[in-house]
Every structure is written in C-alpha cells, then in structure tokens.
Design a protein around this motif. Sequence first.
Motif, mmCIF file in Angstrom:
data_model
loop_
_atom_site.group_PDB
_atom_site.id
_atom_site.type_symbol
_atom_site.label_atom_id
_atom_site.label_comp_id
_atom_site.label_asym_id
_atom_site.label_seq_id
_atom_site.Cartn_x
_atom_site.Cartn_y
_atom_site.Cartn_z
ATOM 1 N N GLY A 1 37.997 34.863 31.964
ATOM 2 C CA GLY A 1 38.317 36.275 31.835
ATOM 3 C C GLY A 1 38.396 36.977 33.168
ATOM 4 O O GLY A 1 38.719 36.371 34.192
ATOM 5 N N GLN A 2 38.070 38.282 33.145
ATOM 6 C CA GLN A 2 38.165 39.138 34.317
ATOM 7 C C GLN A 2 36.836 39.829 34.570
ATOM 8 O O GLN A 2 36.134 40.211 33.633
ATOM 9 C CB GLN A 2 39.254 40.200 34.126
ATOM 10 N N GLY A 3 36.519 40.018 35.862
ATOM 11 C CA GLY A 3 35.280 40.688 36.236
ATOM 12 C C GLY A 3 35.525 41.867 37.155
ATOM 13 O O GLY A 3 36.582 41.985 37.805
ATOM 14 N N TRP A 4 34.531 42.752 37.201
ATOM 15 C CA TRP A 4 34.608 44.000 37.991
ATOM 16 C C TRP A 4 33.223 44.241 38.594
ATOM 17 O O TRP A 4 32.228 44.327 37.877
ATOM 18 C CB TRP A 4 34.995 45.141 37.066
ATOM 19 N N LEU A 5 33.155 44.355 39.915
ATOM 20 C CA LEU A 5 31.901 44.635 40.618
ATOM 21 C C LEU A 5 31.940 46.049 41.176
ATOM 22 O O LEU A 5 32.865 46.409 41.909
ATOM 23 C CB LEU A 5 31.690 43.641 41.762
ATOM 24 N N ASP A 6 30.930 46.845 40.840
ATOM 25 C CA ASP A 6 30.754 48.184 41.396
ATOM 26 C C ASP A 6 29.582 48.181 42.369
ATOM 27 O O ASP A 6 28.524 47.611 42.078
ATOM 28 C CB ASP A 6 30.465 49.195 40.288
ATOM 29 N N ARG A 7 29.788 48.882 43.512
ATOM 30 C CA ARG A 7 28.724 49.078 44.503
ATOM 31 C C ARG A 7 28.600 50.563 44.784
ATOM 32 O O ARG A 7 29.599 51.228 45.095
ATOM 33 C CB ARG A 7 29.075 48.334 45.789
#
Length: 362
Positions: A227-233
């Motif tokens: 699938g797809q991933g999203w990293l927030d900082r």
Amino acid sequence: MSGERGARAWRSLIGSGTVLVLLLSLLWQGAWAQGYAGLGTGAEGFALPRPGVALDFPRDHGPHPDYRIEWWYLTATLRGADGRDYGVQWTLFRSALAPGAAEGWHSPQIWMGHAAVTSADRHRFAERIARGGIGQAGVTAQPFAAFIDDWQMSATGDGISNLRLTARGAEFAYDLQLSTEGPLVEHGAAGYSVKSRDGHASYYYSQPAYAVQGTLSLPEGPVAVTGQGWLDREWSSQPLSADQSGWDWFSLAFDSGARMMAFRLRDSRGDFTAATWVAADGSARALPDGAFRAEPLVWTEVAGRRVPTRWRLHLPAEGLEAEVAALNPQSWMGTSFAYWEGPVTVTGSHAGRGYLEMTGYE
C-alpha cells in the motif's frame, strides 16, 4: 527536598510506570489545561516557531528538545493478500517537562508511542510510555532511528527515504518496509504552519509518498500487505489557542496521484482551516484559512461519545468535492489521551484512500 536525597527520590519515582502515567495525567490535565491536550497552554521558557526559518535536513528529522511537544507520525493504507483493506498507525510523541536536553535521569523528556492495526471489523491498538535519557526511547537524526521499547522506525539508507517499521500489541504485530516515491512536503510557509487566528504555529513537514510492503501478524495468522504510507513531522511549544478544543485532520492519496493534507481546528470563534495540495509530480501548494471546508455528514456513537465518521470535503481551488468515510467507524484510540484515528475511503470528484484523525470529542 534537595541534593542527592531528592535526586534519589525522583529517580525512584520516575522509574515507575505507574508514576509515569500519573505525570502524564498531571501534565495534560493540569499544566496543559487549555486547548486539546493542553496544547494551548502558555509556553514560557520553551522555544517558539518563527516564520522565515528554513528547515534543515537531515537535522530536522531528529528531536528538538527546546520545544515542548513533537511527534513522528506514520499512517499507511494497505491491501492484504486476503483481499481485505487495512490501516496501520505508528506514532512516537515527545513531551518535555522543561526545555533542553540532559542525560540519564536528569532528562526532562517523556516519550509515548501509539500503534494500531485497523480493518473493517476490528481496531487493535497499543500504547507505550517511557522516560527519556535512559535508553528506553528516543530519536537520532543521522542515521535516522526512532524507537520506544522494541517498536522501531529506522532508516535502511540515507535520510528517511527508506524505512523499516515495527510494532506489536497484545493482538497484533507488523513488520513493514517503506520506500519514497516523491519529495518531502513543507506545509504552510516553507514549513511554518499557522494553526490559529492568534498566530500560534508549528514547524510541519511530511513525506506523503511511501510505497509500503510487509506483513501484519494477527490472531488469525500472518497477512502480506502492500500500500501507501504518509509520515508527518511536527514540533512546537504552543501550537493552539486556549479556546481551540480539537481538530479534524485529513491525509488523502488520490487515484490521480495527487495528495492533500487538510485540517480544521475547532474553537468558539469558528473553525480555522488550512490545506496543502500536492500535485502528482510532487509540487506542493499551501492554501490559507477558509480555502478548505469540512462538513460532518454522519455521526457515530464511539466509546460513549458522538464522533463524525463520514464527511463532505470542499476545496474549490482544486475542484475537490468529495466524501470521506471511515473504513471502521469504531477506530477509537483509548490511550492516555484518547482520540479517533483510522483509515478512510474517498469518493466524488476525487477517489482514493487516506487517514483521518479527530481529537477533542467528549
């Protein structure tokens, strides 16, 4: 109480998991009494974000101990070899009792990890809480590694382009590999993200374009997923106004290849909103307060409270008129400070998948 006697007593107390929970409760309910989780409380002694400060990589992948609150936040929408849809969350929070870094028992940092696996019929989650400075949790910028106990988000190359992600709870575990398919995105004005009409802000950037593959370990057996991933900082010391009670945050990946981050912050004076539109080629455009609107359509009884689990989203500047629906409306994170977090599907002018986080619903 002072001197070595006081230090021994403090070390004894802070080493207890029960007392860590008590400290967090006092921090969030007492010292952080204003705004959701106290994020509107005054930040005397801590650093505050300033406009015009360029983000610096790889340094900013690491911790910022002069700021009070910070997180590394990974969500992924996955499809299993069993044909089912899943969502995965991995989050590490850093909270400071005082500004600055220190070693060992003198560290003022408290760390908290949240992990979850969500399907249409189950939402499984776990929490870890740790002291800073004693090797139980932490983050390094280069090589990048974030951990709490045996949960890890660690680089398998330079920067954060390739990551391995692991966590486990009582009824789940996962081991995932992530590789980037696009550039980092800086939200707001080059990473300076305003959160209120009073000018409260954070530093905020994302890597919204990971390709993900790996394995979920569930009671019914292992499941291969892609699938797809999203990293927030994000880091700040007072990101909210005192009267902002919570937020609704969307991270959406569309079938067209475009992506969108958008949020609304709720307060007595009306919503404050912002959005970032990421085109299929990775170029990003920040949109100001009022450009994005989110309208709750369906409310669900969740953990004894009413929570909106279907939304209509409007972003006229990009021709977006879409509905967002929870994969599992019961995706409640019953952690030390509770919130809703789960995967969603998108239909309408733009189709796709993503994640929704909602806080402050009592």
